[in-house]
Scaffold this motif. Structure first.
Motif, short mmCIF file in Angstrom:
data_model
loop_
_atom_site.label_atom_id
_atom_site.label_comp_id
_atom_site.label_asym_id
_atom_site.label_seq_id
_atom_site.Cartn_x
_atom_site.Cartn_y
_atom_site.Cartn_z
N ALA A 166 -8.37 -3.84 -1.66
CA ALA A 166 -8.05 -4.89 -0.69
C ALA A 166 -8.75 -6.20 -1.07
N ARG A 167 -10.00 -6.10 -1.50
CA ARG A 167 -10.73 -7.32 -1.88
C ARG A 167 -10.15 -7.96 -3.12
N LEU A 168 -9.74 -7.13 -4.10
CA LEU A 168 -9.14 -7.67 -5.31
C LEU A 168 -7.83 -8.40 -5.00
N GLN A 169 -6.99 -7.80 -4.17
CA GLN A 169 -5.72 -8.42 -3.82
C GLN A 169 -5.94 -9.73 -3.07
N PHE A 170 -6.92 -9.74 -2.16
CA PHE A 170 -7.21 -10.96 -1.42
C PHE A 170 -7.73 -12.04 -2.37
N CYS A 171 -8.69 -11.69 -3.23
CA CYS A 171 -9.28 -12.68 -4.13
C CYS A 171 -8.25 -13.23 -5.11
N ARG A 172 -7.32 -12.38 -5.53
CA ARG A 172 -6.26 -12.86 -6.43
C ARG A 172 -5.45 -13.95 -5.77
N LEU A 173 -5.18 -13.79 -4.47
CA LEU A 173 -4.40 -14.78 -3.75
C LEU A 173 -5.24 -16.01 -3.38
N ALA A 175 0.22 -13.26 2.89
CA ALA A 175 -1.12 -13.76 3.16
C ALA A 175 -1.74 -13.04 4.35
N GLN A 176 -0.93 -12.78 5.37
CA GLN A 176 -1.45 -12.06 6.54
C GLN A 176 -1.89 -10.65 6.15
N THR A 177 -1.08 -9.95 5.36
CA THR A 177 -1.42 -8.59 4.92
C THR A 177 -2.73 -8.58 4.15
N MET A 178 -2.91 -9.54 3.22
CA MET A 178 -4.14 -9.61 2.44
C MET A 178 -5.34 -9.93 3.32
N ALA A 179 -5.15 -10.85 4.27
CA ALA A 179 -6.25 -11.24 5.15
C ALA A 179 -6.71 -10.07 6.01
N ARG A 180 -5.76 -9.33 6.56
CA ARG A 180 -6.13 -8.17 7.39
C ARG A 180 -6.84 -7.09 6.56
N GLY A 181 -6.33 -6.85 5.35
CA GLY A 181 -6.93 -5.83 4.51
C GLY A 181 -8.36 -6.16 4.12
N HIS A 182 -8.65 -7.44 3.93
CA HIS A 182 -9.98 -7.85 3.47
C HIS A 182 -10.96 -8.12 4.60
N LEU A 183 -10.49 -8.74 5.68
CA LEU A 183 -11.40 -9.25 6.71
C LEU A 183 -11.49 -8.40 7.96
N GLU A 184 -10.43 -7.66 8.28
CA GLU A 184 -10.47 -6.86 9.51
C GLU A 184 -11.28 -5.59 9.30
N ASP A 185 -12.09 -5.26 10.31
CA ASP A 185 -12.84 -4.01 10.30
C ASP A 185 -13.13 -3.62 11.74
N ALA A 186 -14.11 -2.73 11.94
CA ALA A 186 -14.41 -2.27 13.29
C ALA A 186 -14.92 -3.40 14.18
N LYS A 187 -15.49 -4.46 13.58
CA LYS A 187 -16.09 -5.54 14.36
C LYS A 187 -15.21 -6.78 14.46
N THR A 188 -14.38 -7.02 13.47
CA THR A 188 -13.63 -8.28 13.38
C THR A 188 -12.13 -8.03 13.36
N ASP A 229 -18.29 -9.98 -4.36
CA ASP A 229 -17.50 -9.26 -3.35
C ASP A 229 -17.16 -7.84 -3.79
N LEU A 230 -17.10 -7.62 -5.11
CA LEU A 230 -16.65 -6.32 -5.62
C LEU A 230 -17.79 -5.37 -5.97
N ILE A 231 -19.01 -5.89 -6.10
CA ILE A 231 -20.12 -5.05 -6.53
C ILE A 231 -20.35 -3.88 -5.59
N SER A 232 -20.33 -4.14 -4.28
CA SER A 232 -20.65 -3.09 -3.31
C SER A 232 -19.67 -1.92 -3.34
N PRO A 233 -18.35 -2.16 -3.18
CA PRO A 233 -17.45 -1.00 -3.20
C PRO A 233 -17.37 -0.31 -4.55
N VAL A 234 -17.45 -1.05 -5.65
CA VAL A 234 -17.40 -0.42 -6.97
C VAL A 234 -18.67 0.41 -7.19
#
Length: 215
Positions: free
Chosen positions: A67-74, A91-104, A27-32
């Motif tokens: 956002a992905r690190l915080q979500f994965c930690r939880l 949990a809601q804050t982490m979920a939105r930060g990781h999963l929400e985007d222009a499509k979802t 999950d982290l390879i792409s943004p890093v």
């Protein structure tokens, strides 16, 4: 007699930890990697417009990685001591930060309260699975099961060509599971979390929506 291979043994604790670590790293390879690319552009003494592009890439990729690190930690980490409780608002804050985007998008209909750690981790892992049922994006609707403090969760994924990936269904519901690799470990881990919370996960298509429930 069937020629299908017999299910392999369930992973032991060390193997499960290694597989989950691989899942998080994936999950982290792409943004890093994008941050590294942006820094390489800056090192080459770019033109002003290239410099601004690189800085924008670094900003967006750093935000995504965080956002992905915080979500994965939880969702996968210890997130507190044994028996700890986690705020559903966090949990809601982490979920939105990781999963929400222009499509979802996420429609979160859960009350803000503290729930046992494993139950919240289960919810977050269910959201990952629900997102995979709508590869072209859509809406993830999160509802409680039960009155007051939720006894379980129901996530309805609505999008174009919603589907139930068979490998995920098997990992969640089959009495015996096949060989588990880094791609299959997340639904398998979800199954373990459900068992730890004394719940059972199910998946089904309801009309044009994919529904995953834990009750």
């Amino acid at each position: 007699m069937s020629d299908a291979p017999s299910p392999g043994p369930a992973p032991d604790a060390l193997e499960l930890a290694a597989l989950l670590s691989s899942r998080v790293c994936h999950d982290l390879i792409s943004p890093v990697g994008a941050i590294v690319n942006g820094l390489e552009v800056l090192d080459d003494n770019p033109k002003p417009e290239d410099k601004e592009f690189a800085l924008d890439l670094i900003r967006k990729s750093a935000k995504t990685a965080s956002a992905r690190l915080q979500f994965c930690r939880l969702a996968f980490g210890a997130a507190g001591s044994a028996g700890a409780q986690i705020d559903l608002g966090d949990a809601q804050t982490m979920a939105r930060g990781h999963l929400e985007d222009a499509k979802t998008k996420i429609e979160w209909n859960l009350p803000r309260l503290l729930l046992p750690k494993n139950k919240v981790k289960l919810l977050l892992n269910m959201l990952i699975i629900a997102q995979q049922t709508i590869p072209r994006g859509g809406l993830l609707k999160v509802d409680p099961i039960g009155e007051g403090e939720p006894t379980g969760f129901r996530i309805t994924a609505t999008g174009i060509n919603a589907r139930l990936p068979q490998n995920i269904v098997d990992m969640l519901t089959a009495e015996q599971v096949g060989n588990i690799d880094a791609h299959a470990v997340q639904p398998y881990y979800t199954r373990l979390l459900a068992a730890a919370a004394a719940l059972k996960v199910s998946m089904a298509l309801e009309g044009e929506a994919a529904v995953i429930s834990a009750a």
